[in-house]
Scaffold this motif. Sequence first.
Motif, PDB file in Angstrom:
ATOM      1  N   ASP A 137       0.960  -1.107   0.035  1.00  0.00           N
ATOM      2  CA  ASP A 137      -0.114  -0.048  -0.055  1.00  0.00           C
ATOM      3  C   ASP A 137       0.861   1.416  -0.113  1.00  0.00           C
ATOM      4  OD1 ASP A 137      -2.582  -1.447   0.148  1.00  0.00           O
ATOM      5  OD2 ASP A 137      -2.409  -1.643   2.177  1.00  0.00           O
ATOM      6  N   TRP A 138       2.112   1.140  -0.400  1.00  0.00           N
ATOM      7  CA  TRP A 138       3.051   2.269  -0.129  1.00  0.00           C
ATOM      8  C   TRP A 138       3.254   2.639   1.236  1.00  0.00           C
ATOM      9  CZ3 TRP A 138       4.766   3.167  -5.273  1.00  0.00           C
ATOM     10  CH2 TRP A 138       5.777   4.256  -5.543  1.00  0.00           C
ATOM     11  N   ASP A 139       2.954   2.081   2.097  1.00  0.00           N
ATOM     12  CA  ASP A 139       3.408   2.410   3.729  1.00  0.00           C
ATOM     13  C   ASP A 139       4.868   2.059   3.751  1.00  0.00           C
ATOM     14  OD1 ASP A 139       0.915   3.566   4.188  1.00  0.00           O
ATOM     15  OD2 ASP A 139       0.002   1.851   4.614  1.00  0.00           O
ATOM     16  N   PHE A 140       5.756   2.836   4.447  1.00  0.00           N
ATOM     17  CA  PHE A 140       6.970   2.459   4.779  1.00  0.00           C
ATOM     18  C   PHE A 140       7.112   1.334   5.875  1.00  0.00           C
ATOM     19  CE2 PHE A 140       6.256   6.090   7.426  1.00  0.00           C
ATOM     20  CZ  PHE A 140       6.759   5.891   8.447  1.00  0.00           C
ATOM     21  N   VAL A 141       8.033   0.525   5.829  1.00  0.00           N
ATOM     22  CA  VAL A 141       8.120  -0.771   6.973  1.00  0.00           C
ATOM     23  C   VAL A 141       9.416  -0.424   7.784  1.00  0.00           C
ATOM     24  CG1 VAL A 141       7.142  -2.294   5.214  1.00  0.00           C
ATOM     25  CG2 VAL A 141       9.472  -2.131   5.279  1.00  0.00           C
ATOM     26  N   TYR A 142      10.069   0.558   7.171  1.00  0.00           N
ATOM     27  CA  TYR A 142      11.491   1.195   7.959  1.00  0.00           C
ATOM     28  C   TYR A 142      11.442   2.316   7.509  1.00  0.00           C
ATOM     29  CZ  TYR A 142      15.892   1.094  10.133  1.00  0.00           C
ATOM     30  OH  TYR A 142      17.056   1.589  11.270  1.00  0.00           O
ATOM     31  N   PRO A 143      12.046   3.427   8.477  1.00  0.00           N
ATOM     32  CA  PRO A 143      12.282   4.899   8.096  1.00  0.00           C
ATOM     33  C   PRO A 143      13.207   4.992   7.012  1.00  0.00           C
ATOM     34  CG  PRO A 143      12.228   4.711  10.429  1.00  0.00           C
ATOM     35  CD  PRO A 143      12.004   3.070   9.863  1.00  0.00           C
ATOM     36  N   TYR A 144      13.289   6.230   6.536  1.00  0.00           N
ATOM     37  CA  TYR A 144      14.510   6.533   5.289  1.00  0.00           C
ATOM     38  C   TYR A 144      15.593   6.241   5.910  1.00  0.00           C
ATOM     39  CZ  TYR A 144      17.198   8.750   1.902  1.00  0.00           C
ATOM     40  OH  TYR A 144      18.084   9.062   0.990  1.00  0.00           O
ATOM     41  N   ASP A 145      16.566   5.226   5.303  1.00  0.00           N
ATOM     42  CA  ASP A 145      17.724   4.901   5.715  1.00  0.00           C
ATOM     43  C   ASP A 145      18.732   5.752   5.045  1.00  0.00           C
ATOM     44  OD1 ASP A 145      20.012   3.575   6.236  1.00  0.00           O
ATOM     45  OD2 ASP A 145      19.435   1.613   5.772  1.00  0.00           O
ATOM     46  N   SER A 146      19.084   6.932   5.642  1.00  0.00           N
ATOM     47  CA  SER A 146      19.783   7.871   5.195  1.00  0.00           C
ATOM     48  C   SER A 146      21.451   7.312   4.669  1.00  0.00           C
ATOM     49  CB  SER A 146      20.144   8.943   6.313  1.00  0.00           C
ATOM     50  OG  SER A 146      21.006   9.885   5.815  1.00  0.00           O
ATOM     51  N   TRP A 147      21.593   8.331   3.858  1.00  0.00           N
ATOM     52  CA  TRP A 147      22.943   8.017   3.112  1.00  0.00           C
ATOM     53  C   TRP A 147      23.799   8.198   3.993  1.00  0.00           C
ATOM     54  CZ3 TRP A 147      26.276  12.186   2.002  1.00  0.00           C
ATOM     55  CH2 TRP A 147      25.592  13.477   2.306  1.00  0.00           C
ATOM     56  N   LEU A 148      23.919   8.765   5.161  1.00  0.00           N
ATOM     57  CA  LEU A 148      24.900   9.333   6.137  1.00  0.00           C
ATOM     58  C   LEU A 148      25.149   8.208   7.112  1.00  0.00           C
ATOM     59  CD1 LEU A 148      23.841  13.051   6.690  1.00  0.00           C
ATOM     60  CD2 LEU A 148      26.007  12.140   5.625  1.00  0.00           C
ATOM     61  N   ASP A 149      24.027   7.174   7.117  1.00  0.00           N
ATOM     62  CA  ASP A 149      24.240   6.101   8.047  1.00  0.00           C
ATOM     63  C   ASP A 149      25.208   5.019   7.511  1.00  0.00           C
ATOM     64  OD1 ASP A 149      23.049   5.058  11.023  1.00  0.00           O
ATOM     65  OD2 ASP A 149      22.843   3.424   9.365  1.00  0.00           O
ATOM     66  N   THR A 150      26.018   4.497   8.365  1.00  0.00           N
ATOM     67  CA  THR A 150      27.004   3.370   8.174  1.00  0.00           C
ATOM     68  C   THR A 150      26.581   2.183   8.766  1.00  0.00           C
ATOM     69  OG1 THR A 150      28.458   4.228   9.875  1.00  0.00           O
ATOM     70  CG2 THR A 150      28.763   5.271   7.626  1.00  0.00           C
ATOM     71  N   GLN A 151      25.487   1.759   9.032  1.00  0.00           N
ATOM     72  CA  GLN A 151      25.133   0.712   9.837  1.00  0.00           C
ATOM     73  C   GLN A 151      25.128  -0.520   8.790  1.00  0.00           C
ATOM     74  OE1 GLN A 151      20.877   1.097  10.535  1.00  0.00           O
ATOM     75  NE2 GLN A 151      20.243   1.512   8.519  1.00  0.00           N
ATOM     76  N   CYS A 152      25.389  -0.388   7.678  1.00  0.00           N
ATOM     77  CA  CYS A 152      25.583  -1.429   6.652  1.00  0.00           C
ATOM     78  C   CYS A 152      27.029  -1.594   6.331  1.00  0.00           C
ATOM     79  CB  CYS A 152      24.450  -1.026   5.442  1.00  0.00           C
ATOM     80  SG  CYS A 152      25.221   0.296   4.688  1.00  0.00           S
ATOM     81  N   GLU A 153      27.798  -1.268   6.992  1.00  0.00           N
ATOM     82  CA  GLU A 153      29.078  -1.372   6.403  1.00  0.00           C
ATOM     83  C   GLU A 153      29.804  -2.736   6.375  1.00  0.00           C
ATOM     84  OE1 GLU A 153      33.482   0.566   7.602  1.00  0.00           O
ATOM     85  OE2 GLU A 153      31.962   1.525   8.548  1.00  0.00           O
ATOM     86  N   PRO A 154      29.279  -3.774   7.385  1.00  0.00           N
ATOM     87  CA  PRO A 154      29.530  -4.887   7.288  1.00  0.00           C
ATOM     88  C   PRO A 154      29.370  -5.501   5.790  1.00  0.00           C
ATOM     89  CG  PRO A 154      28.873  -4.711   9.427  1.00  0.00           C
ATOM     90  CD  PRO A 154      28.649  -3.569   8.392  1.00  0.00           C
ATOM     91  N   TYR A 155      28.240  -4.996   5.315  1.00  0.00           N
ATOM     92  CA  TYR A 155      27.590  -5.792   4.103  1.00  0.00           C
ATOM     93  C   TYR A 155      28.268  -4.821   2.741  1.00  0.00           C
ATOM     94  CZ  TYR A 155      24.443  -7.657   7.407  1.00  0.00           C
ATOM     95  OH  TYR A 155      23.983  -8.367   8.201  1.00  0.00           O
ATOM     96  N   VAL A 156      29.098  -3.683   2.902  1.00  0.00           N
ATOM     97  CA  VAL A 156      29.836  -2.921   2.220  1.00  0.00           C
ATOM     98  C   VAL A 156      31.278  -4.159   2.025  1.00  0.00           C
ATOM     99  CG1 VAL A 156      31.297  -1.252   1.596  1.00  0.00           C
ATOM    100  CG2 VAL A 156      29.085  -0.703   2.646  1.00  0.00           C
ATOM    101  N   HIS A 157      31.615  -4.476   3.156  1.00  0.00           N
ATOM    102  CA  HIS A 157      32.805  -5.467   2.787  1.00  0.00           C
ATOM    103  C   HIS A 157      32.282  -6.734   2.337  1.00  0.00           C
ATOM    104  CE1 HIS A 157      35.228  -2.748   5.279  1.00  0.00           C
ATOM    105  NE2 HIS A 157      34.417  -2.640   6.151  1.00  0.00           N
ATOM    106  N   LEU A 158      31.181  -6.992   2.372  1.00  0.00           N
ATOM    107  CA  LEU A 158      30.693  -8.347   1.556  1.00  0.00           C
ATOM    108  C   LEU A 158      30.333  -8.298   0.469  1.00  0.00           C
ATOM    109  CD1 LEU A 158      29.476 -11.431   2.130  1.00  0.00           C
ATOM    110  CD2 LEU A 158      27.083 -10.033   2.397  1.00  0.00           C
ATOM    111  N   MET A 159      30.087  -7.168  -0.173  1.00  0.00           N
ATOM    112  CA  MET A 159      29.893  -6.979  -1.611  1.00  0.00           C
ATOM    113  C   MET A 159      31.235  -6.643  -2.318  1.00  0.00           C
ATOM    114  SD  MET A 159      25.941  -4.959  -1.780  1.00  0.00           S
ATOM    115  CE  MET A 159      25.847  -5.209  -3.363  1.00  0.00           C
ATOM    116  N   ARG A 160      32.003  -6.110  -1.481  1.00  0.00           N
ATOM    117  CA  ARG A 160      33.309  -5.838  -2.321  1.00  0.00           C
ATOM    118  C   ARG A 160      33.903  -7.221  -2.854  1.00  0.00           C
ATOM    119  NH1 ARG A 160      35.250  -0.883   1.538  1.00  0.00           N
ATOM    120  NH2 ARG A 160      34.209   0.884   0.335  1.00  0.00           N
TER     121      ARG A 160
END
Length: 493
Positions: free
Chosen positions: A90-113
Amino acid sequence: MGTTRLVGIDVGTQGTKAAMYDENLKIAASAYVPLRLKRDEMDHLVQDPDEIFDSVVLALKELVSQTGISQIDGIGISGQMAGIIAIDEDWDFVYPYDSWLDTQCEPYVHLMRDYSYEIVSSSGGQVTCAHGPKILWMKDVLPERFERACKFITLSCYVTGRLCGLKAKDSFVDHTHLHFSGFADNQNGKWNNDLLNAFLVPYDKMPEIVSPDKIVGVMDENVSKFCGIDKGTVVVAGMGDTMASITGAGVVEKGIAFDVAGTASVFSLSTDKFIADTKYNTIMCARSPIENLWIGYAYISGGGLCLRWIKDLLKGEYEVLDDMASKVEAGSANLYFIPHFAGRTCPSVPSVKGAFMGLDWKYGDAHMYRAVMESIAYEYSLYYDILNEHGATASVIHGAGGGSKSHVFNFIKASVMNLPYVPVKNTETATLAMAGIAGYAIGAIKNLKEAICVSSQKGDVVDPNGTLYLEYCVHRKRYKEILEGISRIYNEV
């Protein structure tokens, strides 16, 4: 035939800007609504999608209030590029906008590298804390929300969909965002199934890829009524804010470099070729909204903030420090500055930090201030060298942002790069581009390139100094050696 009314909207990190234009892209009114960046219960940097949407609606309402004009023919929206929003059916968000400034996903950056060569070759973008790693983070850390998510979309798409009352089945992403995705075949405008399968991301969670000028809907009647806008306003797909800013500054053909002298220091160059920088892992390559045009770019996170930092540290004013710096010799008498306070972004070396190199008692405020400006120019020259290796060359640099108001800063960049520098007078290039895209989509603007070029107001040309260029060739070589040396030290520490 009456005047066509077009609105361009740019949703940034700190606020939403909106402006109303006519079919000649002459501005009639503008509005600004501030936004907040906050930390959620997991201590992650996010923004509230409801607040973001409300800011767009309030900005539209303000434009109507200022002008008394209720008939708007087309709307185009640009937004922050590297963040992501997950929506349900229905176009409702399931998580807030994950900002480009947040680095919570850094472990997955290393994975994708581990797939860096394949990702860069396919998407044109480097592996950073952007769409791909953010999606993988949600899949592992918040699996229930990942399952609820029907689509992963960009900020401009989310706001546009809300404005038109769309459902997840109607979702889209415009092609200017694809280099941030990690999963795109950018040259062919489609998703790369091999990359999606490699990271176990379902294809059906990815939106349709479209052109920025595609008409995706009509403004919802309830939203129109609240804003005081007549029924039937057409809304286009829109695009990323950096690409909108570059386009609105008149970068509509190959061979034009563009300097965003703002909070970040961004150097870009237009070319007719797709660039996959698998050798240096520095250059991003984005598809322009202009047909057969690509934008290669790289940036210093917080480059502009370094100038504000040194200004505040020296307790000076920009104009006074500019005048003092203009009297210092090129190369700041062999004083060098490293501007990577936020870590080196292009290429990604987070461990690198800022530094002055070569300080002794002979240096004063003017030397330090000029050294900061020169460091940004040296970085740009490193980016330009890589772009040159890919066959991309420039005939001129267009500049925008607060830093482009400084003549001495512009002169330093021109002389380091050996290219004329032309500041852009109109500061809201993103809203201009978005209004132009909307006008082009509805047929009110026949030649988008011409319309933008005519509307993009330029300042006086700052020519390079050939003698200083030769001197700067020596200094930028030393800067590169210092940067490489200090990078090794920071990695060891």
